[in-house]
Write an enzyme that holds these catalytic residues in place. Structure first.
Site, PDB file in Angstrom:
ATOM      1  N   ASN A  97       0.811  -1.224   0.000  1.00 47.25           N
ATOM      2  CA  ASN A  97       0.000   0.000   0.000  1.00 47.25           C
ATOM      3  C   ASN A  97       0.849   1.281   0.000  1.00 47.25           C
ATOM      4  OD1 ASN A  97      -1.838  -2.036   0.405  1.00 47.25           O
ATOM      5  ND2 ASN A  97      -2.822  -1.130   2.172  1.00 47.25           N
TER       6      ASN A  97
ATOM      7  N   SER B  77      -7.228   6.291   0.176  1.00 48.63           N
ATOM      8  CA  SER B  77      -8.424   5.845   0.900  1.00 48.63           C
ATOM      9  C   SER B  77      -8.864   6.940   1.848  1.00 48.63           C
ATOM     10  CB  SER B  77      -8.082   4.579   1.699  1.00 48.63           C
ATOM     11  OG  SER B  77      -9.062   4.314   2.681  1.00 48.63           O
TER      12      SER B  77
ATOM     13  N   TYR C 104      -3.329  -0.795   8.050  1.00 53.30           N
ATOM     14  CA  TYR C 104      -3.905  -0.444   6.742  1.00 53.30           C
ATOM     15  C   TYR C 104      -4.144   1.061   6.661  1.00 53.30           C
ATOM     16  CZ  TYR C 104      -7.422   0.090   3.069  1.00 53.30           C
ATOM     17  OH  TYR C 104      -8.112   0.512   1.966  1.00 53.30           O
TER      18      TYR C 104
ATOM     19  N   LYS D  50      -2.355   3.978   4.180  1.00 50.19           N
ATOM     20  CA  LYS D  50      -3.098   4.836   3.271  1.00 50.19           C
ATOM     21  C   LYS D  50      -2.838   6.311   3.577  1.00 50.19           C
ATOM     22  CE  LYS D  50      -5.195   1.834   0.610  1.00 50.19           C
ATOM     23  NZ  LYS D  50      -5.028   1.870  -0.863  1.00 50.19           N
TER      24      LYS D  50
END
Lengths: 254, 254
Positions: A107, A138, A151, A155
């Site tokens: 990512n 995101s 996560y 992002k």
């Protein structure tokens, strides 16, 4: 027109949000759509070709966790063939907070490395023609889903990196903007692991709230591409497309 | 009192901001200050012991880029000796945008991995007593020094991760806050590489603007530790200490 007759590279163009976006892109008639993804999907590629036979759709296998040198090699093959590339979309992402290293590698590092690699071809300081980068980040980069802190942080990193790229455009000739989808009904969010199992029902709980379809997201994605606005922070949530104004808490002064 | 008579682990406690902060911490009389750093500095350790002989100052070599399992092993040695640990300070950081992988590994993954490792000892779901995490992030996590987009993004990630940790406190029993220094006169900012040499004079240009000393930063760091406020986003810039209010652009709803 940022799509019609243009050459576009789409990393993860067969993914959850990627495939519907690829469908919308080919409808807008680029010259070439080059899809890079980890796993080939000949049926999907055939479908994309059928939507608009005037578009040349090609596929190359690509794992964003390879080195910058490896990425550069693949890009050289593509540039040698197409001569010019107008738009790079970085869309690779995983959502699994059991996999800390891989989440960060895909990512965040993946986005940085593919971007770094294409600069060798685009950077105007090297005589390149410039280009445009659309990074799929995101809304969790604005405000986390705190049950998946790794996560969300990856992002936030991709978003920050993209904002910096946009500010570097006068130097590099490469413009950039971020595409920040809200919760979109893909297989990615159907079921996923929270960090240290802090919330085993995180996917379920998220999906109890309003979401958007991949088609809604894809249609707004194409609008954002056509807007082609350097530095834009696009929020694609609940079927809407909005530009976010980032808050200034500090200024480097340079 | 969040320092007096407490047991504190300080990762990178001999670094640019770290050493002056360690000096201020020992003045406040913790029971133990355990410094983890990549390279030992016996003179600095001796100096810390001399500042306040009632404090037990110990050192263990530690590289934050090791696996969670390796980190857990070292923490077990420390927990076995001290029985309890009250505060973990994660302060490892590098500033060199030539080194993409290492910047991400140290500044982002390092913070995540050390935090993940200590949860095995602290998590109240496992019968642990909870604890406090202070992560040294950076004002560049709010708004980048865009000439070092990888560094800035890695700090945005560490900040986002810390904000999530704070929200997880009701589940884990572990509270967290971020320490975000502005430009501080350390060897780190004396000279450093920009991404793809977009601005070879970035360090020089930054230092033409007002900065703060490591002592000013360290004194405000200790104030933030004593405030002990879960979820606080502390900005330590120009000799001031201010709490930042993060902007809500999106809400997961869960």
């Amino acid at each position: 027109m940022a799509i019609a007759n243009k050459n576009i590279i789409f990393v993860a163009g067969l993914g959850g949000i990627g495939l519907d976006t690829s469908r919308e892109i080919v409808k807008s008639g680029p010259k070439n759509l080059v899809i890079l993804d980890r796993i080939d999907n000949p049926a999907a590629i055939a479908e994309l070709k059928a939507i608009n036979p005037k578009v040349t759709v090609t596929f190359y296998p690509y794992d964003v966790t390879v080195s910058v040198a490896e990425s550069t090699k693949l890009l050289k093959v593509i540039f040698d063939k197409l001569k010019t590339v107008d738009l790079l979309i970085n869309g690779a992402g995983i959502l699994d907070d059991y996999q800390i290293e891989r989440t960060i590698a895909v990512n965040f590092a993946g986005t940085v490395n593919t971007t770094t690699a294409i600069m060798a071809f685009w950077d105007k300081r090297k005589g390149g023609p410039g280009g445009v980068i659309a990074n799929i980040c995101s809304v969790t980069g604005f405000n986390a889903i705190y049950q998946v802190p790794v996560y969300s942080a990856s992002k936030a990193a991709a978003l920050s990196f993209t904002n910096s790229l946009a500010k570097l455009a006068p130097i590099t000739g490469v413009t950039a903007y971020s595409i920040n989808p809200g919760i979109t009904k893909t297989t990615l969010v159907h079921k996923f692991n929270s960090w240290l199992d802090v919330e085993p029902r995180v996917a379920e709980l998220l999906l109890e709230h309003p979401t958007q379809t991949t088609l809604q997201c894809a249609q707004n994605f194409v609008k954002a591409i056509e807007a082609n606005k350097n530095g834009a922070i696009w929020k694609l949530d609940l079927g809407r497309l909005d530009a976010i104004e980032w808050t200034k808490h500090w200024d480097s002064g340079i």
